[in-house]
Motif scaffolding. Structure first.
Motif, mmCIF file in Angstrom:
data_model
loop_
_atom_site.group_PDB
_atom_site.id
_atom_site.type_symbol
_atom_site.label_atom_id
_atom_site.label_comp_id
_atom_site.label_asym_id
_atom_site.label_seq_id
_atom_site.Cartn_x
_atom_site.Cartn_y
_atom_site.Cartn_z
ATOM 1 N N CYS A 49 -25.840 14.984 5.694
ATOM 2 C CA CYS A 49 -27.244 15.052 6.083
ATOM 3 C C CYS A 49 -27.861 16.303 5.462
ATOM 4 C CB CYS A 49 -27.344 15.103 7.603
ATOM 5 S SG CYS A 49 -29.015 15.374 8.232
ATOM 6 N N ASP A 108 -23.987 3.240 10.762
ATOM 7 C CA ASP A 108 -24.782 2.565 11.787
ATOM 8 C C ASP A 108 -24.021 1.355 12.316
ATOM 9 O OD1 ASP A 108 -26.813 4.390 11.380
ATOM 10 O OD2 ASP A 108 -28.059 3.026 10.203
ATOM 11 N N HIS A 129 -30.709 7.859 6.250
ATOM 12 C CA HIS A 129 -32.144 7.582 6.258
ATOM 13 C C HIS A 129 -32.847 8.474 5.243
ATOM 14 C CE1 HIS A 129 -31.800 5.355 10.088
ATOM 15 N NE2 HIS A 129 -30.822 6.217 10.314
ATOM 16 N N ASN A 130 -33.972 8.010 4.745
ATOM 17 C CA ASN A 130 -34.796 8.804 3.851
ATOM 18 C C ASN A 130 -35.348 9.989 4.646
ATOM 19 O OD1 ASN A 130 -36.749 9.871 2.175
ATOM 20 N ND2 ASN A 130 -37.818 7.943 1.839
ATOM 21 N N ARG A 153 -31.058 12.381 1.949
ATOM 22 C CA ARG A 153 -30.702 11.464 3.026
ATOM 23 C C ARG A 153 -30.360 12.265 4.279
ATOM 24 N NH1 ARG A 153 -32.636 6.874 1.686
ATOM 25 N NH2 ARG A 153 -31.183 5.780 3.038
ATOM 26 N N PHE A 173 -28.946 9.738 11.544
ATOM 27 C CA PHE A 173 -29.767 9.067 12.548
ATOM 28 C C PHE A 173 -30.460 10.070 13.469
ATOM 29 C CE2 PHE A 173 -30.072 7.353 16.863
ATOM 30 C CZ PHE A 173 -30.874 6.237 16.660
ATOM 31 N N ASN A 189 -33.176 12.059 11.683
ATOM 32 C CA ASN A 189 -34.279 11.146 11.409
ATOM 33 C C ASN A 189 -35.182 11.033 12.628
ATOM 34 O OD1 ASN A 189 -35.595 9.161 9.632
ATOM 35 N ND2 ASN A 189 -34.904 7.668 11.151
ATOM 36 N N ASN A 190 -34.578 10.854 13.797
ATOM 37 C CA ASN A 190 -35.365 10.705 15.026
ATOM 38 C C ASN A 190 -35.955 12.015 15.517
ATOM 39 O OD1 ASN A 190 -34.878 7.971 15.127
ATOM 40 N ND2 ASN A 190 -33.041 8.210 16.359
#
Length: 75
Positions: A9, A19, A27-28, A36, A39, A42-43
């Motif tokens: 990350c 996932d 994730h982008n 990248r 999760f 990203n959130n």
């Protein structure tokens, strides 16, 4: 479909996990960072920044994230 299970990350530096659907490409992370992300980052960082950029208030962002992401974890 798997891509690269050793991807780190770009935000937290931890390895990006797989996932539930088997995707391990993360994730982008844009616009928070290039590359990248996992999760959780990203959130926690990416989605709120994207929502802020399109005009959501801090309260709306918290509500959206609670309803769409975190609520599933406690049900």
């Amino acid at each position: 479909m798997t891509t690269n299970s050793k991807t780190e990350c770009v935000i937290c530096g931890f390895e990006i996990g797989t996932d539930e659907n088997g995707w391990d490409g993360g994730h982008n992370a844009e616009p928070f960072s290039k590359g990248r992300c996992c999760f959780l980052c990203n959130n926690e960082f990416v989605i709120p920044l994207r929502l802020k950029e399109v005009g959501y208030s801090e309260e709306q962002i918290k509500s959206v994230l609670w309803d769409d992401v975190y609520k599933e974890d406690i049900v």
